[in-house]
Design a protein around this motif. Structure first.
Motif, PDB file in Angstrom:
ATOM      1  N   ALA A 153       0.858  -1.175   0.000  1.00 43.48           N
ATOM      2  CA  ALA A 153       0.000   0.000   0.000  1.00 43.48           C
ATOM      3  C   ALA A 153       0.902   1.235   0.000  1.00 43.48           C
ATOM      4  O   ALA A 153       1.597   1.498   0.982  1.00 43.48           O
ATOM      5  N   GLU A 154       0.901   1.943  -1.121  1.00 41.37           N
ATOM      6  CA  GLU A 154       1.773   3.118  -1.305  1.00 41.37           C
ATOM      7  C   GLU A 154       1.061   4.087  -2.229  1.00 41.37           C
ATOM      8  O   GLU A 154       0.660   3.709  -3.332  1.00 41.37           O
ATOM      9  N   ASP A 155       0.878   5.330  -1.786  1.00 41.14           N
ATOM     10  CA  ASP A 155       0.124   6.291  -2.587  1.00 41.14           C
ATOM     11  C   ASP A 155       0.936   6.955  -3.695  1.00 41.14           C
ATOM     12  O   ASP A 155       0.359   7.497  -4.631  1.00 41.14           O
ATOM     13  N   ASP A 156       2.242   6.894  -3.649  1.00 40.13           N
ATOM     14  CA  ASP A 156       3.076   7.464  -4.702  1.00 40.13           C
ATOM     15  C   ASP A 156       3.212   6.440  -5.835  1.00 40.13           C
ATOM     16  O   ASP A 156       3.774   5.357  -5.633  1.00 40.13           O
ATOM     17  N   ASP A 157       2.680   6.783  -7.010  1.00 42.51           N
ATOM     18  CA  ASP A 157       2.636   5.833  -8.129  1.00 42.51           C
ATOM     19  C   ASP A 157       4.006   5.303  -8.522  1.00 42.51           C
ATOM     20  O   ASP A 157       4.191   4.098  -8.698  1.00 42.51           O
TER      21      ASP A 157
ATOM     22  N   ALA B 183      -6.626  -0.986  -0.018  1.00 39.95           N
ATOM     23  CA  ALA B 183      -5.742  -2.043   0.474  1.00 39.95           C
ATOM     24  C   ALA B 183      -6.460  -2.921   1.502  1.00 39.95           C
ATOM     25  O   ALA B 183      -6.298  -4.142   1.504  1.00 39.95           O
ATOM     26  N   LEU B 184      -7.282  -2.309   2.357  1.00 39.18           N
ATOM     27  CA  LEU B 184      -8.046  -3.094   3.335  1.00 39.18           C
ATOM     28  C   LEU B 184      -9.008  -4.033   2.623  1.00 39.18           C
ATOM     29  O   LEU B 184      -9.134  -5.200   3.016  1.00 39.18           O
ATOM     30  N   LYS B 185      -9.652  -3.556   1.577  1.00 39.48           N
ATOM     31  CA  LYS B 185     -10.525  -4.435   0.787  1.00 39.48           C
ATOM     32  C   LYS B 185      -9.713  -5.605   0.227  1.00 39.48           C
ATOM     33  O   LYS B 185     -10.186  -6.748   0.224  1.00 39.48           O
ATOM     34  N   GLY B 186      -8.507  -5.318  -0.241  1.00 38.02           N
ATOM     35  CA  GLY B 186      -7.633  -6.376  -0.759  1.00 38.02           C
ATOM     36  C   GLY B 186      -7.274  -7.397   0.306  1.00 38.02           C
ATOM     37  O   GLY B 186      -7.217  -8.596   0.030  1.00 38.02           O
ATOM     38  N   LEU B 187      -7.040  -6.938   1.523  1.00 37.05           N
ATOM     39  CA  LEU B 187      -6.727  -7.857   2.622  1.00 37.05           C
ATOM     40  C   LEU B 187      -7.916  -8.757   2.953  1.00 37.05           C
ATOM     41  O   LEU B 187      -7.732  -9.889   3.398  1.00 37.05           O
ATOM     42  N   LYS B 188      -9.104  -8.258   2.742  1.00 37.29           N
ATOM     43  CA  LYS B 188     -10.303  -9.055   3.001  1.00 37.29           C
ATOM     44  C   LYS B 188     -10.527 -10.100   1.912  1.00 37.29           C
ATOM     45  O   LYS B 188     -11.142 -11.130   2.162  1.00 37.29           O
ATOM     46  N   GLU B 189     -10.014  -9.827   0.717  1.00 38.04           N
ATOM     47  CA  GLU B 189     -10.219 -10.722  -0.420  1.00 38.04           C
ATOM     48  C   GLU B 189      -9.127 -11.765  -0.588  1.00 38.04           C
ATOM     49  O   GLU B 189      -9.363 -12.830  -1.147  1.00 38.04           O
TER      50      GLU B 189
ATOM     51  N   GLU C 253      -7.301   8.555   2.575  1.00 43.59           N
ATOM     52  CA  GLU C 253      -8.453   7.711   2.891  1.00 43.59           C
ATOM     53  C   GLU C 253      -8.291   6.875   4.151  1.00 43.59           C
ATOM     54  O   GLU C 253      -9.227   6.742   4.914  1.00 43.59           O
ATOM     55  N   MET C 254      -7.135   6.274   4.349  1.00 41.20           N
ATOM     56  CA  MET C 254      -6.847   5.510   5.571  1.00 41.20           C
ATOM     57  C   MET C 254      -5.336   5.423   5.697  1.00 41.20           C
ATOM     58  O   MET C 254      -4.664   5.003   4.759  1.00 41.20           O
ATOM     59  N   ASP C 255      -4.797   5.824   6.841  1.00 37.86           N
ATOM     60  CA  ASP C 255      -3.342   5.773   6.967  1.00 37.86           C
ATOM     61  C   ASP C 255      -2.862   4.343   7.203  1.00 37.86           C
ATOM     62  O   ASP C 255      -3.656   3.423   7.456  1.00 37.86           O
ATOM     63  N   GLY C 256      -1.566   4.153   7.089  1.00 39.27           N
ATOM     64  CA  GLY C 256      -0.985   2.823   7.208  1.00 39.27           C
ATOM     65  C   GLY C 256      -1.121   2.202   8.584  1.00 39.27           C
ATOM     66  O   GLY C 256      -1.225   0.982   8.711  1.00 39.27           O
ATOM     67  N   ILE C 257      -1.125   3.027   9.617  1.00 40.75           N
ATOM     68  CA  ILE C 257      -1.286   2.499  10.982  1.00 40.75           C
ATOM     69  C   ILE C 257      -2.673   1.871  11.131  1.00 40.75           C
ATOM     70  O   ILE C 257      -2.818   0.753  11.630  1.00 40.75           O
ATOM     71  N   GLU C 258      -3.694   2.593  10.692  1.00 43.69           N
ATOM     72  CA  GLU C 258      -5.061   2.061  10.776  1.00 43.69           C
ATOM     73  C   GLU C 258      -5.207   0.817   9.905  1.00 43.69           C
ATOM     74  O   GLU C 258      -5.822  -0.175  10.308  1.00 43.69           O
ATOM     75  N   LEU C 259      -4.626   0.858   8.714  1.00 45.18           N
ATOM     76  CA  LEU C 259      -4.656  -0.305   7.827  1.00 45.18           C
ATOM     77  C   LEU C 259      -4.009  -1.505   8.498  1.00 45.18           C
ATOM     78  O   LEU C 259      -4.553  -2.614   8.480  1.00 45.18           O
ATOM     79  N   ALA C 260      -2.876  -1.301   9.132  1.00 48.35           N
ATOM     80  CA  ALA C 260      -2.176  -2.398   9.801  1.00 48.35           C
ATOM     81  C   ALA C 260      -2.971  -2.957  10.967  1.00 48.35           C
ATOM     82  O   ALA C 260      -3.052  -4.178  11.158  1.00 48.35           O
ATOM     83  N   LYS C 261      -3.575  -2.067  11.754  1.00 50.30           N
ATOM     84  CA  LYS C 261      -4.383  -2.539  12.888  1.00 50.30           C
ATOM     85  C   LYS C 261      -5.555  -3.380  12.400  1.00 50.30           C
ATOM     86  O   LYS C 261      -5.819  -4.462  12.939  1.00 50.30           O
ATOM     87  N   ARG C 262      -6.241  -2.895  11.381  1.00 49.53           N
ATOM     88  CA  ARG C 262      -7.386  -3.654  10.854  1.00 49.53           C
ATOM     89  C   ARG C 262      -6.934  -4.947  10.186  1.00 49.53           C
ATOM     90  O   ARG C 262      -7.594  -5.976  10.306  1.00 49.53           O
ATOM     91  N   GLY C 263      -5.816  -4.884   9.485  1.00 44.81           N
ATOM     92  CA  GLY C 263      -5.280  -6.090   8.850  1.00 44.81           C
ATOM     93  C   GLY C 263      -4.892  -7.144   9.874  1.00 44.81           C
ATOM     94  O   GLY C 263      -5.140  -8.330   9.686  1.00 44.81           O
ATOM     95  N   ALA C 264      -4.290  -6.712  10.978  1.00 43.53           N
ATOM     96  CA  ALA C 264      -3.895  -7.642  12.037  1.00 43.53           C
ATOM     97  C   ALA C 264      -5.118  -8.288  12.685  1.00 43.53           C
ATOM     98  O   ALA C 264      -5.054  -9.435  13.135  1.00 43.53           O
ATOM     99  N   GLU C 265      -6.227  -7.575  12.732  1.00 38.93           N
ATOM    100  CA  GLU C 265      -7.469  -8.165  13.253  1.00 38.93           C
ATOM    101  C   GLU C 265      -7.974  -9.263  12.314  1.00 38.93           C
ATOM    102  O   GLU C 265      -8.493 -10.279  12.771  1.00 38.93           O
TER     103      GLU C 265
END
Length: 119
Positions: free
Chosen positions: A7-11, A37-43, A57-69
């Motif tokens: 997950a990286e916003d710089d193309d 990226a969170l949708k991708g982790l769910k799929e 839209e969602m920072d990496g810390i929040e993404l990581a916390k949700r991904g770890a769940e």
């Protein structure tokens, strides 16, 4: 084969990192923001989440916390060019997460990914 979700916003950085990791033998799926990226982790089950910290839209810390769940076994690595931001929010990150500062040499990134996945 290990699968990495990037997950990286710089193309250009995202393409650069993806190519390096693919050349090292990893399967890489990439997203330009945390929400997608969170949708991708769910799929798709991934071995490693490699995420920028500062993203729209969602920072990496929040993404990581949700991904770890979703998958407590998933390894997490942060890459960031904002060391102060990273240090400020690092306490909120999942416990075993690693952090790398940009700019990072591709060999160093691949070496750190290799180490993390071997552990």
């Amino acid at each position: 084969m290990f699968t990495i979700l990037l997950a990286e916003d710089d193309d250009s950085m995202r393409r650069f990192l993806s190519k390096a990791l693919e050349r090292a033998g990893y399967e890489v799926v990439s997203y330009d923001n945390g929400a997608d990226a969170l949708k991708g982790l769910k799929e798709k089950r991934v071995t490693l989440l490699l995420t920028d910290i500062v993203m729209p839209e969602m920072d990496g810390i929040e993404l990581a916390k949700r991904g770890a769940e979703l998958d407590p076994e998933m390894k997490i690595m942060f890459i960031t060019g904002f060391a102060a931001v990273a240090l400020q929010h690092y306490n909120e990150a999942p416990e075993k997460a690693r952090i790398l500062s940009k700019p990072i040499h591709l060999k160093d990134l691949v070496r750190e990914v290799d180490r993390m996945l071997a552990a």
